[in-house]
Design a protein around this motif. Structure first.
Motif, mmCIF file in Angstrom:
data_model
loop_
_atom_site.group_PDB
_atom_site.id
_atom_site.type_symbol
_atom_site.label_atom_id
_atom_site.label_comp_id
_atom_site.label_asym_id
_atom_site.label_seq_id
_atom_site.Cartn_x
_atom_site.Cartn_y
_atom_site.Cartn_z
ATOM 1 N N GLU A 131 42.596 51.446 11.420
ATOM 2 C CA GLU A 131 41.779 51.450 12.636
ATOM 3 C C GLU A 131 42.178 52.597 13.555
ATOM 4 O O GLU A 131 41.325 53.233 14.172
ATOM 5 N N VAL A 132 43.471 52.879 13.659
ATOM 6 C CA VAL A 132 43.931 54.009 14.467
ATOM 7 C C VAL A 132 43.411 55.317 13.887
ATOM 8 O O VAL A 132 42.952 56.200 14.624
ATOM 9 N N ASN A 133 43.454 55.461 12.572
ATOM 10 C CA ASN A 133 42.929 56.678 11.943
ATOM 11 C C ASN A 133 41.434 56.825 12.197
ATOM 12 O O ASN A 133 40.943 57.933 12.422
ATOM 13 N N VAL A 154 37.577 60.460 17.949
ATOM 14 C CA VAL A 154 37.924 61.308 19.089
ATOM 15 C C VAL A 154 37.834 62.774 18.690
ATOM 16 O O VAL A 154 37.358 63.609 19.457
ATOM 17 N N LEU A 174 42.554 54.583 21.737
ATOM 18 C CA LEU A 174 43.171 55.343 20.657
ATOM 19 C C LEU A 174 44.615 55.674 20.991
ATOM 20 O O LEU A 174 45.517 55.453 20.187
ATOM 21 N N HIS A 175 44.858 56.169 22.193
ATOM 22 C CA HIS A 175 46.219 56.550 22.575
ATOM 23 C C HIS A 175 47.144 55.333 22.634
ATOM 24 O O HIS A 175 48.296 55.405 22.211
ATOM 25 N N GLU A 186 47.865 54.365 19.019
ATOM 26 C CA GLU A 186 48.837 55.306 18.418
ATOM 27 C C GLU A 186 50.248 54.968 18.884
ATOM 28 O O GLU A 186 51.181 54.950 18.088
ATOM 29 N N GLU A 239 38.956 56.829 23.965
ATOM 30 C CA GLU A 239 40.122 57.713 23.895
ATOM 31 C C GLU A 239 41.386 56.994 24.365
ATOM 32 O O GLU A 239 42.446 57.121 23.751
ATOM 33 N N LEU A 261 33.675 55.674 14.848
ATOM 34 C CA LEU A 261 34.978 55.141 14.446
ATOM 35 C C LEU A 261 35.074 54.887 12.948
ATOM 36 O O LEU A 261 36.156 54.646 12.436
ATOM 37 N N LEU A 278 39.856 55.691 14.825
ATOM 38 C CA LEU A 278 39.745 56.105 16.225
ATOM 39 C C LEU A 278 40.090 57.578 16.389
ATOM 40 O O LEU A 278 39.416 58.303 17.128
ATOM 41 N N LYS A 279 41.115 58.044 15.692
ATOM 42 C CA LYS A 279 41.489 59.466 15.758
ATOM 43 C C LYS A 279 40.332 60.344 15.283
ATOM 44 O O LYS A 279 40.019 61.361 15.904
#
Length: 110
Positions: free
Chosen positions: A30-32, A38, A99-100, A103, A96, A62, A34-35
């Motif tokens: 999920e983080v990837n 962005v 996402l941060h 991460e 964003e 996403l 979101l990255k």
């Protein structure tokens, strides 16, 4: 009718470890996603920059399904705005921020 299952301590520890590993892998995916979203947003700055996205637009960016975005909205994981007609809009800035935070959480888990 109830069933009782007896599991030894070693098997239970292995099951818990597997569940944690699966959850970590899901969070990383999920983080990837979101990255990637962005990065797309940052590289494709339109002339009239969009401030809010529909759940379908957010899901597409996403790389997840719309139901996943709606679940994040329902659980409070993704801040949003509800329109008078019931529609949902997600702020690009909030995507964003999420996402941060994700991460940071993933790095802390490692």
């Amino acid at each position: 009718m109830s069933r009782v299952v007896v599991v030894d301590e070693e098997t239970l520890a292995a099951l818990v470890r597997t569940s944690v590993e699966d959850a970590t892998a899901t969070l990383a995916a999920e983080v990837n996603a979101l990255k990637s979203a962005v990065a797309v947003l940052a590289s494709n700055k339109p002339q009239a920059e969009k401030v809010y996205l529909t759940t379908a637009e957010a899901a597409e960016l996403l790389g997840v399904c719309t139901k996943t975005v709606k679940r994040w909205v329902d659980t409070g994981a993704l801040p949003h705005v509800r329109l008078p007609g019931g529609g949902i809009r997600v702020s690009v800035a909030e995507l964003e921020r999420v996402l941060h935070r994700a991460e940071a959480g993933l790095e802390a888990a490692e």
